[in-house]
Design a protein around this motif. Structure first.
Motif, PDB file in Angstrom:
ATOM      1  N   SER A 104      -5.699 -53.960 -19.432  1.00 36.20           N
ATOM      2  CA  SER A 104      -6.941 -54.655 -19.151  1.00 36.20           C
ATOM      3  C   SER A 104      -8.011 -53.660 -18.727  1.00 36.20           C
ATOM      4  N   GLU A 122     -11.885 -59.239 -26.472  1.00 40.33           N
ATOM      5  CA  GLU A 122     -11.651 -60.120 -25.327  1.00 40.33           C
ATOM      6  C   GLU A 122     -10.474 -61.030 -25.644  1.00 40.33           C
ATOM      7  N   VAL A 123      -9.488 -61.045 -24.763  1.00 38.43           N
ATOM      8  CA  VAL A 123      -8.285 -61.845 -24.965  1.00 38.43           C
ATOM      9  C   VAL A 123      -8.228 -62.909 -23.875  1.00 38.43           C
ATOM     10  N   ASP A 124      -8.259 -64.155 -24.292  1.00 39.80           N
ATOM     11  CA  ASP A 124      -8.269 -65.294 -23.379  1.00 39.80           C
ATOM     12  C   ASP A 124      -6.822 -65.731 -23.123  1.00 39.80           C
ATOM     13  N   LEU A 125      -6.294 -65.320 -21.969  1.00 36.02           N
ATOM     14  CA  LEU A 125      -4.912 -65.666 -21.655  1.00 36.02           C
ATOM     15  C   LEU A 125      -4.762 -67.150 -21.328  1.00 36.02           C
ATOM     16  N   HIS A 146      -2.912 -58.194 -29.327  1.00 39.91           N
ATOM     17  CA  HIS A 146      -3.533 -58.788 -28.148  1.00 39.91           C
ATOM     18  C   HIS A 146      -3.082 -58.130 -26.843  1.00 39.91           C
ATOM     19  N   PRO A 198       0.637 -58.360 -21.118  1.00 39.80           N
ATOM     20  CA  PRO A 198      -0.150 -59.482 -20.582  1.00 39.80           C
ATOM     21  C   PRO A 198       0.136 -60.799 -21.288  1.00 39.80           C
ATOM     22  N   CYS A 199       0.315 -60.747 -22.606  1.00 46.74           N
ATOM     23  CA  CYS A 199       0.592 -61.978 -23.350  1.00 46.74           C
ATOM     24  C   CYS A 199       1.988 -62.502 -23.048  1.00 46.74           C
ATOM     25  N   ARG A 247      -9.013 -53.760 -24.570  1.00 44.22           N
ATOM     26  CA  ARG A 247      -8.769 -55.195 -24.415  1.00 44.22           C
ATOM     27  C   ARG A 247      -9.323 -55.635 -23.060  1.00 44.22           C
ATOM     28  N   TYR A 253      -9.195 -58.809 -20.556  1.00 42.73           N
ATOM     29  CA  TYR A 253      -8.443 -60.046 -20.351  1.00 42.73           C
ATOM     30  C   TYR A 253      -9.220 -60.995 -19.454  1.00 42.73           C
ATOM     31  N   GLU A 306      -6.878 -64.637 -16.496  1.00 39.86           N
ATOM     32  CA  GLU A 306      -5.549 -64.102 -16.170  1.00 39.86           C
ATOM     33  C   GLU A 306      -4.853 -64.954 -15.116  1.00 39.86           C
TER      34      GLU A 306
END
Length: 387
Positions: A4, A16-19, A49, A53-54, A382, A384, A387
């Motif tokens: 992140s 941008e990764v929307d968890l 991604h 984190p994913c 990336r 995040y 989170e």
């Protein structure tokens, strides 16, 4: 593994990764599978991604297994922290000389498709002083990894049972993979299901007592309940992307794309008509206009095949890539508009703001949306959220 980062003015581009979206996708998928368990497939750095984190987000939303291709990916997850110690992690793409002992000591489930692999994993189990968790893979028609039906399968099952009797392995799973589940109704789907049923029945008849049987990938998870068995293995659907237009859109299944790829315009300039743009001058301005420079290119995973075709949202309007996509940058024709340098250019996202989607880029590049998100490289940080 991706980490992140905070998005700032100095960042030329970001993913941008929307968890929160990923967790919602897991819950939507769980709502389709009845009592089956869910394996979140986070191979290839979580399809671009960010695997760890994913993985954490997927487990928070109810995934009880994680899946990777390589053992190195699985070992990194086990060492990464923030995951339950008893979480099941499976890896399936092995080559001779692989880290079998390390996998056993890390309590991974390993896939075995051939006698050479069973020989190596049993030798590693002797060295490790404990049994390996082994899942036997059947080739039911995909023609890649997996053991062929008939004599090869009978030999592998028999040898695995002997190794289990010696305390060297535990046969924890029987599994396979579809070739054309993204084409609902294709006759190969029925043929593979029938063969999987036959091959698992043979193994169980010989005495195999698997913890899980599984064959369902993303499209089968979404459209083929009879393939769910004890476990499903969604990959691309976790990230809110449909396996194919034939299966349906993400919205059809209550899924939301998790990645938005954007950049800051590096330059906006006025040029005359007839001005060549980028290598080979495959695009020439039709008249006086403004050009915007997007500082991402195929060195960042932007597909060169999308040159002169892919859409980008700039200043609230769809623009088209003008000319060749280069290693580090590409150009869009702004049609005379003059957004400031630093203005946001959105290559793809969920589509909520009218921006293109990964599927739009896939169509422009003549590929699939899986490739669009997975190929975004390490030069792109990336970011995040939720989170």
């Amino acid at each position: 593994m991706s980490e992140s980062v905070e998005r700032g003015a100095s960042v030329r581009g970001w993913a941008e990764v929307d968890l929160g979206a990923l967790r919602s996708n897991v819950r939507a998928l769980r709502g389709r599978i009845g009592g089956a368990a869910l394996m979140a497939v986070v191979k290839a750095d979580g399809y671009g991604h960010g695997a760890l984190p994913c993985a954490r987000a997927a487990v928070e939303a109810g995934a009880t297994w994680l899946g990777t291709a390589t053992p190195e990916e699985a070992l990194a997850l086990r060492a990464g922290g923030g995951l339950p110690d008893d979480l099941r992690i499976m890896c399936w793409l092995w080559t001779p000389g692989g880290p079998w002992q390390e996998a056993i000591e890390a309590d991974l489930d390993v896939s075995v498709s051939a006698m050479w692999a069973l020989t190596e994993v049993t030798a590693a189990a002797r060295r490790a002083g404990g049994p390996a968790r082994v899942q036997l893979k059947a080739d039911t028609g995909l023609g890649r990894n997996g053991c062929q039906p008939g004599p090869d399968w009978r030999e592998l099952v028999g040898a695995a049972l002997r190794a289990e009797a010696e305390g060297l392995v535990r046969i924890t799973g029987l599994w396979s993979h579809f070739a054309r589940a993204d084409e609902p109704g294709h006759p190969s789907i029925r043929a593979q299901l029938d063969l999987f049923r036959e091959m698992t029945a043979y193994a169980e008849g010989e005495g195999v007592r698997p913890e899980v049987r599984h064959i369902a990938n993303s499209p089968a998870t979404l459209t083929l309940p009879e393939a769910h068995y004890d476990l499903v293995r969604p990959g691309i659907a976790l990230y809110g992307i449909s396996p194919s237009p034939e299966v349906g859109t993400p919205a059809d299944f209550g899924l939301r794309p998790a990645m938005t790829l954007a950049a800051s315009l590096a330059l906006v300039k006025r040029v005359p008509g007839g001005h060549g743009v980028s290598y080979g001058h495959h695009y020439t301005t039709p008249g006086e206009t403004t050009l915007g420079l997007v500082p991402l290119g195929y060195g960042d995973g932007i597909p060169r095949h999308a040159s002169s075709a892919a859409p980008v949202l700039v200043d609230g309007k769809w623009r088209t890539v003008a000319g060749r996509i280069a290693m580090d940058q590409f150009v869009v024709d702004l049609g005379g508009d003059r957004p400031a340098a630093g203005a946001e250019a959105v290559l793809f996202g969920p589509g909520d703001r009218g921006e293109p989607t990964a599927e739009d880029w896939a169509q422009a590049a003549g590929t699939i949306a899986y490739e669009i998100v997975t190929r975004i490289g390490a030069r792109v940080p990336r970011v995040y959220v939720n989170e």
